[in-house]
Design a protein around this motif. Structure first.
Motif, PDB file in Angstrom:
ATOM      1  N   PHE A 116       0.829  -1.202   0.000  1.00 49.38           N
ATOM      2  CA  PHE A 116       0.000   0.000   0.000  1.00 49.38           C
ATOM      3  C   PHE A 116       0.864   1.254   0.000  1.00 49.38           C
ATOM      4  O   PHE A 116       1.941   1.272   0.608  1.00 49.38           O
ATOM      5  N   ASN A 117       0.378   2.295  -0.662  1.00 48.09           N
ATOM      6  CA  ASN A 117       0.971   3.612  -0.513  1.00 48.09           C
ATOM      7  C   ASN A 117       0.670   4.118   0.893  1.00 48.09           C
ATOM      8  O   ASN A 117      -0.383   3.804   1.473  1.00 48.09           O
ATOM      9  N   ILE A 118       1.577   4.901   1.449  1.00 47.53           N
ATOM     10  CA  ILE A 118       1.432   5.354   2.825  1.00 47.53           C
ATOM     11  C   ILE A 118       0.153   6.160   3.047  1.00 47.53           C
ATOM     12  O   ILE A 118      -0.446   6.121   4.118  1.00 47.53           O
ATOM     13  N   GLN A 119      -0.293   6.876   2.026  1.00 45.65           N
ATOM     14  CA  GLN A 119      -1.504   7.686   2.174  1.00 45.65           C
ATOM     15  C   GLN A 119      -2.765   6.902   1.857  1.00 45.65           C
ATOM     16  O   GLN A 119      -3.870   7.426   1.978  1.00 45.65           O
ATOM     17  N   ASP A 120      -2.631   5.645   1.451  1.00 48.04           N
ATOM     18  CA  ASP A 120      -3.789   4.939   0.909  1.00 48.04           C
ATOM     19  C   ASP A 120      -4.002   3.579   1.553  1.00 48.04           C
ATOM     20  O   ASP A 120      -4.564   2.681   0.935  1.00 48.04           O
ATOM     21  N   ALA A 121      -3.548   3.398   2.791  1.00 45.68           N
ATOM     22  CA  ALA A 121      -3.722   2.117   3.472  1.00 45.68           C
ATOM     23  C   ALA A 121      -5.174   1.951   3.920  1.00 45.68           C
ATOM     24  O   ALA A 121      -5.809   2.907   4.368  1.00 45.68           O
ATOM     25  N   PRO A 122      -5.733   0.739   3.811  1.00 45.84           N
ATOM     26  CA  PRO A 122      -7.111   0.521   4.242  1.00 45.84           C
ATOM     27  C   PRO A 122      -7.222   0.506   5.754  1.00 45.84           C
ATOM     28  O   PRO A 122      -6.254   0.222   6.460  1.00 45.84           O
ATOM     29  N   VAL A 123      -8.389   0.803   6.255  1.00 49.70           N
ATOM     30  CA  VAL A 123      -8.656   0.743   7.689  1.00 49.70           C
ATOM     31  C   VAL A 123      -9.499  -0.511   7.942  1.00 49.70           C
ATOM     32  O   VAL A 123     -10.618  -0.617   7.456  1.00 49.70           O
ATOM     33  N   ILE A 124      -8.928  -1.453   8.678  1.00 48.54           N
ATOM     34  CA  ILE A 124      -9.604  -2.706   8.989  1.00 48.54           C
ATOM     35  C   ILE A 124      -9.844  -2.766  10.489  1.00 48.54           C
ATOM     36  O   ILE A 124      -8.904  -2.655  11.281  1.00 48.54           O
ATOM     37  N   SER A 125     -11.090  -2.976  10.901  1.00 49.46           N
ATOM     38  CA  SER A 125     -11.440  -2.960  12.325  1.00 49.46           C
ATOM     39  C   SER A 125     -11.240  -4.348  12.932  1.00 49.46           C
ATOM     40  O   SER A 125     -12.195  -5.066  13.262  1.00 49.46           O
ATOM     41  N   LEU A 126      -9.967  -4.727  13.102  1.00 51.40           N
ATOM     42  CA  LEU A 126      -9.663  -6.050  13.632  1.00 51.40           C
ATOM     43  C   LEU A 126     -10.153  -6.207  15.071  1.00 51.40           C
ATOM     44  O   LEU A 126     -10.653  -7.273  15.447  1.00 51.40           O
ATOM     45  N   ASN A 127      -9.990  -5.179  15.885  1.00 51.32           N
ATOM     46  CA  ASN A 127     -10.432  -5.280  17.275  1.00 51.32           C
ATOM     47  C   ASN A 127     -11.923  -5.545  17.357  1.00 51.32           C
ATOM     48  O   ASN A 127     -12.389  -6.399  18.120  1.00 51.32           O
ATOM     49  N   THR A 128     -12.698  -4.814  16.559  1.00 56.66           N
ATOM     50  CA  THR A 128     -14.144  -5.010  16.551  1.00 56.66           C
ATOM     51  C   THR A 128     -14.495  -6.409  16.061  1.00 56.66           C
ATOM     52  O   THR A 128     -15.337  -7.097  16.637  1.00 56.66           O
ATOM     53  N   MET A 129     -13.820  -6.849  15.011  1.00 55.74           N
ATOM     54  CA  MET A 129     -14.097  -8.166  14.445  1.00 55.74           C
ATOM     55  C   MET A 129     -13.853  -9.274  15.469  1.00 55.74           C
ATOM     56  O   MET A 129     -14.662 -10.193  15.621  1.00 55.74           O
ATOM     57  N   PHE A 130     -12.729  -9.184  16.185  1.00 55.38           N
ATOM     58  CA  PHE A 130     -12.391 -10.246  17.118  1.00 55.38           C
ATOM     59  C   PHE A 130     -13.147 -10.151  18.440  1.00 55.38           C
ATOM     60  O   PHE A 130     -13.150 -11.104  19.212  1.00 55.38           O
ATOM     61  N   ASP A 131     -13.781  -9.012  18.696  1.00 54.67           N
ATOM     62  CA  ASP A 131     -14.612  -8.881  19.896  1.00 54.67           C
ATOM     63  C   ASP A 131     -16.000  -9.473  19.701  1.00 54.67           C
ATOM     64  O   ASP A 131     -16.699  -9.764  20.672  1.00 54.67           O
ATOM     65  N   ILE A 132     -16.392  -9.642  18.446  1.00 56.09           N
ATOM     66  CA  ILE A 132     -17.725 -10.160  18.163  1.00 56.09           C
ATOM     67  C   ILE A 132     -17.756 -11.671  18.380  1.00 56.09           C
ATOM     68  O   ILE A 132     -16.939 -12.410  17.835  1.00 56.09           O
ATOM     69  N   LYS A 133     -18.701 -12.123  19.196  1.00 53.69           N
ATOM     70  CA  LYS A 133     -18.898 -13.553  19.413  1.00 53.69           C
ATOM     71  C   LYS A 133     -20.109 -13.998  18.604  1.00 53.69           C
ATOM     72  O   LYS A 133     -21.239 -13.619  18.890  1.00 53.69           O
ATOM     73  N   THR A 134     -19.839 -14.804  17.573  1.00 55.16           N
ATOM     74  CA  THR A 134     -20.925 -15.225  16.697  1.00 55.16           C
ATOM     75  C   THR A 134     -21.730 -16.350  17.330  1.00 55.16           C
ATOM     76  O   THR A 134     -21.309 -16.983  18.282  1.00 55.16           O
ATOM     77  N   GLY A 135     -22.879 -16.591  16.775  1.00 52.07           N
ATOM     78  CA  GLY A 135     -23.713 -17.681  17.260  1.00 52.07           C
ATOM     79  C   GLY A 135     -25.176 -17.316  17.356  1.00 52.07           C
ATOM     80  O   GLY A 135     -26.019 -18.170  17.591  1.00 52.07           O
ATOM     81  N   THR A 136     -25.511 -16.051  17.182  1.00 52.71           N
ATOM     82  CA  THR A 136     -26.902 -15.622  17.183  1.00 52.71           C
ATOM     83  C   THR A 136     -27.163 -14.856  15.896  1.00 52.71           C
ATOM     84  O   THR A 136     -26.231 -14.336  15.281  1.00 52.71           O
TER      85      THR A 136
END
Length: 273
Positions: A116-136
């Motif tokens: 990625f270019n330094i000004q164009d890196a994507p923002v990925i919400s890893l913390n939010t993703m890993f905090d979610i407990k699936t099953g419902t």
């Protein structure tokens, strides 16, 4: 053409996750032998053609991987469900390094994705993703939405592949839409697993299906460079590797260092006819 290191996105875990893939203990640390790629193989960030069962789980990189080939291409599929490892795979990129002579990066051919270019890196919400407990239904819907948004961000931003030691160029960027026979793609699934795939034309690597000589390969998760993180003091070696961190909880320093530094594994491969 050289590029700057991308900005860090997502928070690095304060401690390494201890969980691994369910079958990690059953897999060898390094893939044993060559493997013929399935006829339906696609570079799409999914391991479905392998039934999501890869050939090895390497503890150094904390990821599962499969290296395979057909008559024309070499394929790498690598997956991890560790948050801090995924952060490094995306931020620093994954390099597949091929050396026909010895186990050394010097003089080797290298393909790195994503870049990625330094000004164009994507923002990925890893913390939010890993905090979610699936099953419902509610949490499953949240995960589905987050995965779609993350994959969309990756697809929109991951436009470059870095080559080194190929085509006579020391360090060159090419588009993911190139005509050189090199592809890269990555994606998340709803089980919080990140899969990255690459394919490289054998001719570009100086390899041929007719040559049954083994070659050395290196799978490398490149270090994440951080210029400034509030509350953390970072000291590096001359080569840029992290040697010391000062954090509020000193017990976390080693975990941070492991998450930031380059990790890799070596193996040998013989093309399968």
């Amino acid at each position: 053409m050289k590029i700057s290191n991308c900005k860090l996105f997502g928070l690095v875990l304060p401690a390494l996750l201890l969980s691994a893939f369910a079958n990690a203990q059953k897999l060898p640390n390094i893939q044993k032998g060559g493997l013929r790629a399935p006829a339906n193989i696609k570079v799409d960030g999914k391991a479905s053609e392998w039934n999501n069962e890869l050939q090895a789980y390497n503890h150094a990189i904390q990821a599962s991987y499969t290296l395979s080939n057909d008559d024309n291409k070499l394929y790498l599929t690598v997956s991890s469900d560790h948050k801090e490892v995924i952060n490094k795979m995306i931020n620093g990129g994954v390099s597949l390094i091929i050396n026909k002579v010895k186990r050394s990066v010097s003089g080797a051919a290298s393909v790195t994705y994503p870049v990625f270019n330094i000004q164009d890196a994507p923002v990925i919400s890893l913390n939010t993703m890993f905090d979610i407990k699936t099953g419902t239904p509610d949490t499953d819907a949240k995960m589905d939405s987050l995965v779609k948004a993350s994959n969309s961000a990756l697809n929109n931003k991951a436009k470059f592949i870095r080559l080194s030691g190929l085509q006579g160029d020391e360090d060159t960027l090419i588009s993911v839409y190139n005509k050189d026979g090199i592809k890269g793609h990555s994606a998340f699934n709803n089980k919080k697993t990140y899969t990255l795939e690459m394919s490289i034309n054998l001719k570009l690597l100086g390899l041929s299906i007719q040559d049954q000589s083994s070659f050395n390969y290196n799978i490398r998760f490149n270090e994440t460079k951080i210029d400034f993180v509030p509350g953390i003091s970072i000291m590096r070696n001359a080569d840029g590797t992290v040697t010391q961190m000062v954090v509020k909880d000193a017990k976390l320093a080693n975990s941070y260092i492991s998450a930031l530094n380059t990790t890799d594994c070596w193996g040998e491969y013989t093309l399968v006819k």
